[in-house]
Design a protein around this motif. Structure first.
Motif, PDB file in Angstrom:
ATOM      1  N   LYS A   1      -6.289   0.097 -23.031  1.00  0.00           N
ATOM      2  CA  LYS A   1      -7.252  -0.209 -21.910  1.00  0.00           C
ATOM      3  C   LYS A   1      -8.280  -1.639 -22.319  1.00  0.00           C
ATOM      4  O   LYS A   1      -8.368  -2.070 -21.265  1.00  0.00           O
ATOM      5  N   GLY A   2      -8.057  -2.006 -23.512  1.00  0.00           N
ATOM      6  CA  GLY A   2      -8.595  -3.212 -23.828  1.00  0.00           C
ATOM      7  C   GLY A   2      -8.212  -4.350 -23.037  1.00  0.00           C
ATOM      8  O   GLY A   2      -8.564  -5.160 -22.306  1.00  0.00           O
TER       9      GLY A   2
ATOM     10  N   ASP B   1     -16.262  -1.071 -20.669  1.00  0.00           N
ATOM     11  CA  ASP B   1     -14.887  -0.413 -21.446  1.00  0.00           C
ATOM     12  C   ASP B   1     -15.620  -0.011 -22.722  1.00  0.00           C
ATOM     13  O   ASP B   1     -16.367  -0.480 -23.552  1.00  0.00           O
TER      14      ASP B   1
ATOM     15  N   SER C   1     -17.955  -4.594 -22.760  1.00  0.00           N
ATOM     16  CA  SER C   1     -17.509  -3.733 -23.977  1.00  0.00           C
ATOM     17  C   SER C   1     -18.644  -3.311 -25.077  1.00  0.00           C
ATOM     18  O   SER C   1     -19.119  -4.413 -25.610  1.00  0.00           O
TER      19      SER C   1
ATOM     20  N   GLY D   1      -8.228  -3.884 -19.337  1.00  0.00           N
ATOM     21  CA  GLY D   1      -9.509  -4.218 -18.717  1.00  0.00           C
ATOM     22  C   GLY D   1      -9.660  -5.611 -18.666  1.00  0.00           C
ATOM     23  O   GLY D   1     -10.303  -5.998 -17.521  1.00  0.00           O
TER      24      GLY D   1
ATOM     25  N   VAL E   1     -16.203  -8.208 -18.262  1.00  0.00           N
ATOM     26  CA  VAL E   1     -15.835  -7.113 -18.928  1.00  0.00           C
ATOM     27  C   VAL E   1     -17.197  -6.673 -19.918  1.00  0.00           C
ATOM     28  O   VAL E   1     -17.570  -7.660 -20.756  1.00  0.00           O
TER      29      VAL E   1
END
Length: 201
Positions: free
Chosen positions: A18-19, A89, A35, A22, A33
């Motif tokens: 997903k990182g 994320d 995070s 993303g 993003v």
């Protein structure tokens, strides 16, 4: 044509990619993003009040509480580059954080457009994490540690997906395949919702 803001959340177990996805999706839509790990590190590095609180908690070996995590994320989402949308994320990761995010977004007359879930089996996640541990020389990624992380994901994230599923904004995407194949699946799902990519992308 100016595309409207796109507000996304990407979810998936450790090892789901997903990182990486993303970052690709955020670039495609021309949005930042957000995070939690990155935001924590940035605040600590800049020595902000929030960063100092986070650092003292982490240094003590404790988990950052939901209220503080949410405050750090709210601060990040209030910055100018997030006005055109964002991709979350790692947050929200439990029901309390969902409530905090709902309150913040509704106060701005905003809402998430879609929650992308990367579907990867537990076996696939474990295999990928073992591979990553071997490549990065991470001896701490033992079977027990990996299993514990996946169990936390399963117990904390399932209720979140149930909430967002009831709102009809969850897109589950097959997380197995090449990076490009998975990215294409995500973009196709978002386009089906009428979400347009950035003109600059």
């Amino acid at each position: 044509m100016t595309s409207r803001p796109v507000r996304l959340l990407i979810v998936g177990p450790q090892g789901s990619g997903k990182g990486t996805q993303g970052i690709r999706i955020a670039e495609t839509f021309g949005i930042p993003v957000v995070s939690t790990g990155d935001v924590f590190r940035a605040n600590v590095a800049q020595g902000t009040d929030l960063g100092q609180q986070v650092k003292s908690i982490i240094d003590a070996g404790q988990l950052v509480p939901d209220e503080l995590t949410s405050a750090v994320v709210r601060d990040r989402l209030a910055q100018p580059d997030a006005a055109a949308g964002f991709l979350l994320d790692g947050y929200p990761r439990n029901l309390a954080q969902v409530r905090h995010l709902d309150e913040f977004l509704s106060s701005r007359d905003e809402a998430l457009d879609a929650v992308v879930v990367l579907a990867v089996s537990r076996e696939e996640s474990i295999a990928r994490l073992h591979k990553r541990a071997a490549e990065q020389g991470r001896a701490d990624d033992t079977d027990e540690v990996i299993a514990a992380r996946l169990s936390i994901y399963e117990t904390e994230t399932a209720p979140i997906l149930e909430v967002y599923g009831e709102r009809g904004i969850v897109d589950e995407v097959d997380g197995v395949g090449s990076l490009d194949e998975i990215t294409d699946r995500i973009i196709a799902a978002l386009h089906a919702r009428g979400l347009a990519r950035s003109a600059a992308a």
